[in-house]
Design a protein around this motif. Structure first.
Motif, PDB file in Angstrom:
ATOM      1  N   GLU A  74       0.820  -1.212   0.000  1.00 25.70           N
ATOM      2  CA  GLU A  74       0.000   0.000   0.000  1.00 25.70           C
ATOM      3  C   GLU A  74       0.853   1.261   0.000  1.00 25.70           C
ATOM      4  OE1 GLU A  74      -3.409   0.183  -0.265  1.00 25.70           O
ATOM      5  OE2 GLU A  74      -3.112  -1.935  -0.723  1.00 25.70           O
ATOM      6  N   LEU A  75       1.937   1.251   0.775  1.00 29.00           N
ATOM      7  CA  LEU A  75       2.838   2.404   0.775  1.00 29.00           C
ATOM      8  C   LEU A  75       3.470   2.594  -0.590  1.00 29.00           C
ATOM      9  CD1 LEU A  75       4.702   2.250   4.222  1.00 29.00           C
ATOM     10  CD2 LEU A  75       3.150   4.030   3.405  1.00 29.00           C
ATOM     11  N   SER A  76       3.844   1.483  -1.205  1.00 30.11           N
ATOM     12  CA  SER A  76       4.414   1.554  -2.549  1.00 30.11           C
ATOM     13  C   SER A  76       3.398   2.125  -3.541  1.00 30.11           C
ATOM     14  CB  SER A  76       4.858   0.153  -2.997  1.00 30.11           C
ATOM     15  OG  SER A  76       5.325   0.179  -4.328  1.00 30.11           O
ATOM     16  N   ALA A  77       2.128   1.732  -3.385  1.00 31.30           N
ATOM     17  CA  ALA A  77       1.077   2.235  -4.279  1.00 31.30           C
ATOM     18  C   ALA A  77       0.903   3.743  -4.125  1.00 31.30           C
ATOM     19  CB  ALA A  77      -0.237   1.520  -3.994  1.00 31.30           C
ATOM     20  N   TYR A  78       1.019   4.243  -2.895  1.00 32.12           N
ATOM     21  CA  TYR A  78       0.884   5.691  -2.670  1.00 32.12           C
ATOM     22  C   TYR A  78       1.998   6.472  -3.353  1.00 32.12           C
ATOM     23  CZ  TYR A  78      -2.774   5.157   0.898  1.00 32.12           C
ATOM     24  OH  TYR A  78      -3.947   4.893   1.563  1.00 32.12           O
TER      25      TYR A  78
END
Length: 234
Positions: A8-12
């Motif tokens: 999720e952090l990577s997606a942000y």
């Protein structure tokens, strides 16, 4: 949970969302910092924190709108439901990723306090207490908005409902002022996010305010888990 958190952090930060949210937060906080502190030569950051309340209400729905709605739209939520992790880990992974992005935004206030320290001695106790309040406030709104995201497949609908919920939260104080019932006024004052947050901005670390925000986070994380438990067994 860590795998979901990293994803999720990577997606942000692999998309524009993370950078746009941070840029908007930094822009408005910087503008308020200049207007209320640098322009008047004041070391009091309280007006800056107070004015950021409304900005936060609009930014957090942008952070959370795709948390689960995008998974449902792409049908990848089925993979989450059948993954060898608990629903608690799934929801907390989503929650913590959004919270970390938000915390990166709030961290700018440490920079402002350091800038003030070049001219005068900052009120570190008040500043750190207020930062804690902002983190708790943001965590509560994130939990609410992730729950909303879990109810729909549309990011747009999730964002609109989350903003509407945020505006309602903002209006609780006004509702408390116009109601004729003393009992209802007391209840609204107790559940007012603004009232519970403002104590932090004055450097007042009240246990009841802390418990209020933690309780909101716990309740809406639990409700989000229940949404997917119901779907898993249906």
């Amino acid at each position: 949970m860590l795998a979901i958190l990293r994803r999720e952090l990577s997606a942000y930060f692999n998309s524009a969302i993370g950078y746009i949210v941070m840029a908007v937060f930094y822009f408005f906080s910087g503008m308020y910092f200049y207007l209320y502190c640098l322009y008047y030569g004041s070391s009091n950051l309280t007006p800056v924190f107070s004015n950021m309340f409304m900005i936060i209400l609009f930014l957090i729905p942008i952070i959370t709108m795709k948390s689960f709605s995008e998974e449902k739209r792409q049908k990848t939520d089925q993979a989450l439901l059948t993954a060898p992790v608990s629903l608690f880990e799934v929801v907390m992974g989503k929650f913590l990723s959004a919270f970390i992005l938000y915390a990166c935004c709030v961290a700018i206030f440490i920079v402002y306090a350091i800038v003030i320290s070049f001219f005068t001695t900052p009120q570190w106790a008040v500043i750190l207490c207020t930062i804690l309040g902002m983190l708790l406030l943001g965590g509560s709104l994130i939990a609410i908005d992730i729950f909303i995201s879990a109810l729909t497949e549309s990011q747009v609908i999730a964002a609109i409902i989350s903003i509407a919920a945020g505006l309602f939260i903002y209006m609780i104080d006004s509702l408390a002022n116009i109601t004729q019932s003393t009992f209802l006024t007391g209840i609204l004052s107790k559940v007012s996010f603004n009232n519970n947050f403002m104590n932090f901005t004055y450097g007042i670390l009240n246990l009841s305010n802390f418990v209020f925000f933690v309780s909101v986070i716990a309740i809406f994380v639990f409700l989000t888990i229940r949404v997917f438990e119901k779907k898993r067994w249906s």
